[in-house]
Write an enzyme that holds these catalytic residues in place. Structure first.
Site, mmCIF file in Angstrom:
data_model
loop_
_atom_site.group_PDB
_atom_site.id
_atom_site.type_symbol
_atom_site.label_atom_id
_atom_site.label_comp_id
_atom_site.label_asym_id
_atom_site.label_seq_id
_atom_site.Cartn_x
_atom_site.Cartn_y
_atom_site.Cartn_z
ATOM 1 N N ASP A 67 77.728 42.469 -2.843
ATOM 2 C CA ASP A 67 78.575 41.950 -3.541
ATOM 3 C C ASP A 67 78.865 42.009 -4.988
ATOM 4 O O ASP A 67 79.359 41.630 -5.917
ATOM 5 C CB ASP A 67 77.817 40.338 -4.097
ATOM 6 C CG ASP A 67 76.880 40.136 -3.750
ATOM 7 O OD1 ASP A 67 76.104 40.763 -3.956
ATOM 8 O OD2 ASP A 67 76.813 39.232 -4.547
ATOM 9 N N HIS A 143 64.227 41.290 -8.433
ATOM 10 C CA HIS A 143 64.536 40.649 -6.979
ATOM 11 C C HIS A 143 63.821 41.749 -6.022
ATOM 12 O O HIS A 143 63.385 42.425 -5.806
ATOM 13 C CB HIS A 143 65.687 41.378 -7.232
ATOM 14 C CG HIS A 143 67.492 40.618 -6.975
ATOM 15 N ND1 HIS A 143 67.558 39.008 -6.250
ATOM 16 C CD2 HIS A 143 68.327 41.433 -5.944
ATOM 17 C CE1 HIS A 143 68.148 38.950 -5.241
ATOM 18 N NE2 HIS A 143 69.179 40.108 -5.569
ATOM 19 N N ASP A 213 70.771 39.886 -10.688
ATOM 20 C CA ASP A 213 69.955 38.736 -9.448
ATOM 21 C C ASP A 213 68.244 39.179 -9.946
ATOM 22 O O ASP A 213 67.975 39.723 -9.365
ATOM 23 C CB ASP A 213 70.252 39.481 -8.878
ATOM 24 C CG ASP A 213 71.677 39.222 -7.527
ATOM 25 O OD1 ASP A 213 72.307 38.895 -8.586
ATOM 26 O OD2 ASP A 213 72.007 38.826 -6.592
#
EC number: 3.1.26.11
Length: 304
Positions: A67, A143, A213
């Site tokens: 993404d 992450h 993230d």
């Protein structure tokens, strides 16, 4: 004062929805255009919000989940169709070669510019770009795979010399540059005129930090202390805290806690899970801890 603004192109997360595009942002500083992350459809968002593709200077990729990178091949192809000739630097983890090399093989001699992949360090902070007015850092995030945040810093400008003082003290033109950078002025009679009487302070440094993230991790605070604007992922509401831990993401409350600990001026939350059709619960949870919180949304511009 030079322009320093952030345009949100996408603030969703991994699962595509009709409400939000995958992650991507444009940062405009000193007439340069930088991109952070390039989710699917990013080039269409640039068209939609009238961003000038020809101004794109560099691309910064936080990590290699789809993404955040699936928009790159389309963007690179379009830049070539537009006749770009200037090199494009892509700052990313070295493993991005798995995406870039097949693209270059497929494009063959049809790509009109050179792509430079500049590896970033997933384990420590480093300055990855710097010129006379801008400094860009990368720093590690927490992450499931290697992930980095970015700090965009507009350097403090030199002091401004007071025009009347030039005439009053008969300051030669060739000495103005050094006075603006802190020197005192010595007259022909040997008198010392202190710098603080000749100048006013320059424009203070402004800073923008991007953290997505990442799981909740107070270690990040040292990298983002006192920034003017912080973008921090807030994938889940607090009711999904366990899910956030499992996936190494953050809740809105956790993002706000980081903002409070770092004493930032404003927090923008994004990277919203597809389960939320209405984001009020995320904004409410974050605002209870850090009132200066706003929701990211496609096309929204934040000016520093």
């Amino acid at each position: 004062m030079t322009k320093f603004c952030i345009t949100i192109l996408g603030c969703g997360s991994a699962m595509p929805t009709t409400l939000h595009n995958p992650p991507s942002q444009l940062i405009e500083m000193n007439d340069k255009l930088f991109m952070i992350d390039c989710g699917e459809g990013t080039q269409l968002q640039m068209r939609k919000f009238k961003a000038r593709m020809s101004k794109l200077h560099s691309v910064f990729i936080s990590h290699l989940h789809g993404d955040h990178i699936f928009g790159l091949p389309g963007l690179l192809s379009t830049l070539s169709l537009l006749g770009r000739t200037a090199d494009l630097n892509i700052y990313a983890h070295k493993e991005i070669d798995f995406l870039i090399n097949p693209f270059l093989t497929y494009m063959g001699n049809h790509i009109s510019f050179k792509i430079n992949v500049i590896p970033i360090n997933p384990h420590s902070e480093e300055i990855i770009f710097e010129n006379s007015s801008i400094k860009i850092h990368s720093f590690p995030l927490n992450h499931r795979i290697d992930s980095n945040g970015f700090l965009f810093e507009e350097k403090k400008s030199a002091s401004h010399i007071i025009r009347e003082m030039i005439d009053y003290h008969k300051i030669p033109y060739h000495m103005i540059y050094n006075i603006k950078r802190g020197d005192d002025f010595i007259t022909t009679e040997g008198d010392v005129i202190k710098n603080e009487t000749l100048t006013v302070p320059g424009t203070p440094s402004k800073k923008y930090a991007y953290c997505s993230d990442t799981a909740y991790d107070p270690d990040v605070v040292k990298y983002i202390k006192n920034v003017d604007l912080l973008y921090h992922e807030a994938t889940f509401a607090e009711s999904e805290n366990k899910r956030a831990e499992e996936t190494y993401h953050s809740t809105a409350s956790q993002a706000a806690t980081i903002a409070k600990m770092a004493e930032v001026k404003k927090l923008v939350i994004g990277h919203f899970s597809s389960r939320y059709n209405e984001l009020g619960v995320l904004l409410k949870e974050a605002s209870l801890i850090f009132p200066e919180t706003e929701l990211a949304s496609e096309g929204k511009i934040f000016e520093l």
